[in-house]
Write a protein that holds these residues in place. Structure first.
Motif, PDB file in Angstrom:
ATOM      1  N   ARG A 152      34.263 -25.288 -40.149  1.00 20.36           N
ATOM      2  CA  ARG A 152      33.461 -26.152 -39.383  1.00 20.36           C
ATOM      3  C   ARG A 152      32.207 -25.582 -39.256  1.00 20.36           C
ATOM      4  NH1 ARG A 152      34.258 -27.721 -33.050  1.00 20.36           N
ATOM      5  NH2 ARG A 152      32.602 -29.363 -33.136  1.00 20.36           N
ATOM      6  N   ILE A 153      31.949 -24.412 -39.217  1.00 23.24           N
ATOM      7  CA  ILE A 153      30.812 -23.523 -39.067  1.00 23.24           C
ATOM      8  C   ILE A 153      29.989 -23.616 -40.466  1.00 23.24           C
ATOM      9  CG2 ILE A 153      29.506 -21.130 -38.737  1.00 23.24           C
ATOM     10  CD1 ILE A 153      32.069 -20.525 -36.918  1.00 23.24           C
ATOM     11  N   GLU A 154      30.748 -23.395 -41.500  1.00 21.47           N
ATOM     12  CA  GLU A 154      30.196 -23.501 -42.624  1.00 21.47           C
ATOM     13  C   GLU A 154      29.505 -25.056 -42.941  1.00 21.47           C
ATOM     14  OE1 GLU A 154      32.074 -22.483 -47.322  1.00 21.47           O
ATOM     15  OE2 GLU A 154      33.123 -24.018 -45.905  1.00 21.47           O
ATOM     16  N   GLN A 155      30.263 -26.093 -42.540  1.00 20.12           N
ATOM     17  CA  GLN A 155      29.623 -27.562 -42.837  1.00 20.12           C
ATOM     18  C   GLN A 155      28.450 -27.754 -41.659  1.00 20.12           C
ATOM     19  OE1 GLN A 155      33.070 -29.817 -41.337  1.00 20.12           O
ATOM     20  NE2 GLN A 155      34.251 -29.549 -43.385  1.00 20.12           N
ATOM     21  N   GLY A 230      28.196 -10.828 -36.001  1.00 24.30           N
ATOM     22  CA  GLY A 230      28.205 -12.263 -35.991  1.00 24.30           C
ATOM     23  C   GLY A 230      27.108 -13.102 -35.436  1.00 24.30           C
ATOM     24  N   GLN A 231      26.485 -14.149 -35.922  1.00 22.32           N
ATOM     25  CA  GLN A 231      25.728 -15.061 -35.066  1.00 22.32           C
ATOM     26  C   GLN A 231      26.435 -16.229 -34.722  1.00 22.32           C
ATOM     27  OE1 GLN A 231      22.051 -16.447 -37.092  1.00 22.32           O
ATOM     28  NE2 GLN A 231      21.744 -14.063 -37.828  1.00 22.32           N
ATOM     29  N   ALA A 232      27.870 -16.153 -34.768  1.00 23.29           N
ATOM     30  CA  ALA A 232      28.770 -17.187 -34.409  1.00 23.29           C
ATOM     31  C   ALA A 232      30.069 -16.364 -34.258  1.00 23.29           C
ATOM     32  CB  ALA A 232      28.942 -18.209 -35.067  1.00 23.29           C
ATOM     33  N   LYS A 260      34.145 -19.801 -30.940  1.00 23.17           N
ATOM     34  CA  LYS A 260      35.341 -20.829 -30.775  1.00 23.17           C
ATOM     35  C   LYS A 260      36.460 -19.991 -30.313  1.00 23.17           C
ATOM     36  CE  LYS A 260      38.738 -23.696 -31.484  1.00 23.17           C
ATOM     37  NZ  LYS A 260      38.755 -25.160 -30.551  1.00 23.17           N
ATOM     38  N   SER A 261      36.779 -20.152 -29.288  1.00 24.55           N
ATOM     39  CA  SER A 261      37.772 -19.192 -28.851  1.00 24.55           C
ATOM     40  C   SER A 261      39.249 -19.719 -28.697  1.00 24.55           C
ATOM     41  CB  SER A 261      37.729 -19.028 -27.121  1.00 24.55           C
ATOM     42  OG  SER A 261      38.753 -18.046 -26.768  1.00 24.55           O
TER      43      SER A 261
END
Length: 324
Positions: A152-155, A230-232, A260-261
């Motif tokens: 999802r982050i990649e998208q 990490g930036q996420a 995202k936990s």
């Protein structure tokens, strides 16, 4: 840091940490009083953005997270990079070099999950209204749950990902990803801390691993710093380890780090609180960042069954006192 300190230095660090929290609260109180005076002498409204309080808190933590030269060297000696196997990603041109987007990935394994076994790992991430994360009841998750968040982050960022992975057996986890999700594995860069597997041989819980305690501490310290890149963030905020790494990343980049936990926990609830039930009682950013039930030394009605409800009890008792 305690695995790099003498007894005297450790005691001094604990005292300084306590004074840091007190100093943070005093400075925060003083700053708000000054703002109120500048804006409206009769106003008590909080005019300081919560993000400012969060950043101040995280920078204090980063300052106390003192990376000495030996820690620098330990991290540099143990970090390993597995480069992506493709030069293209999304709409990126094959001839254009795209800087990867760094993501922290904290996956709970080993003693955090042994009480249920891999067959009981959850197939979906948990919502905010999920159980408290105490030993013996915390939930663990299938690898695919974490990877879904990476995709999802990649998208969203439309860039290759550089994944800073922290888990108790990085080699086994990477083998699983490469075998079961080969396309995802090849198109991402992976960074891990490599430590001899014998270090992690212990019975039941890590607290009882006396023989390798120092090395476990060093590797954990390195992993915290590793995750701060990490930036996420994808992982567990129902874990003190995950939460500290998120704080360090927030300080590193001086901004709120998207997360995202997978266990449904937020930054503002303790690991042994049911976050959905607790949310109405988190009344301020100070309460979010500094509330801890342990120093209160009050008894819980059913701690191992329901977790800590101390925040609710204190809030309700305060309301009763005010209405009396």
């Amino acid at each position: 840091d305690t695995h790099f300190l003498t007894d005297d230095e450790r005691a001094e660090m604990i005292n300084l940490a306590r004074s840091d929290v007190q100093g943070y609260l005093l400075a925060l109180k003083g700053r708000r009083m000054w703002v109120d005076v500048k804006t409206n002498a009769n106003s008590t409204k909080n005019t300081v953005a919560p993000i400012s309080d969060l950043l101040a808190f995280c920078h204090i933590l980063l300052i106390r997270f003192n990376r000495r030269s030996m820690v620098h060297q330990y991290y540099d000696d143990h970090v390993r990079t597995i480069p992506a196997k493709t030069d293209t990603q999304g709409d990126a041109s094959p001839t254009k070099i795209v800087e990867p987007f760094p993501v922290s990935l904290h996956m709970r394994r080993a003693d955090s999950c042994d009480h249920k076994g891999r067959d009981h790992h959850q197939a979906e991430a948990s919502p905010l209204h999920s159980i408290a994360q105490m030993s013996g009841t915390r939930m663990c998750y299938k690898t695919a749950v974490y990877l879904a968040s990476l995709e999802r982050i990649e998208q969203k960022v439309r860039r290759p990902l550089e994944v800073y992975l922290s888990t108790d057996d990085a080699g086994k986890v990477l083998e699983e990803i490469e075998t079961e999700h080969p396309d995802l594995f090849r198109r991402m860069t992976w960074k891990v801390i490599e430590v001899a597997r014998d270090t992690f041989k212990y019975s039941r819980y890590i607290e009882y691993a006396k023989a390798n305690h120092a090395e476990l501490g060093r590797s954990a310290y390195a992993d915290l710093w590793h995750l701060s890149h990490g930036q996420a963030f994808v992982g567990h905020l129902g874990s003190r380890f995950g939460k500290i790494s998120w704080y360090l990343a927030t300080a590193r980049y001086n901004t709120l780090i998207p997360f995202k936990s997978v266990d449904g926990h937020s930054v503002c609830c303790e690991i042994d609180e049911a976050c959905g039930e607790t949310a109405p009682y988190v009344t301020s950013i100070e309460n979010c960042l500094t509330f801890a039930h342990e120093p209160l030394r009050r008894k819980h009605a059913d701690y191992w069954g329901q977790g800590s409800k101390m925040r609710q009890e204190i809030a309700n008792s305060t309301i009763l006192q005010m209405s009396a």
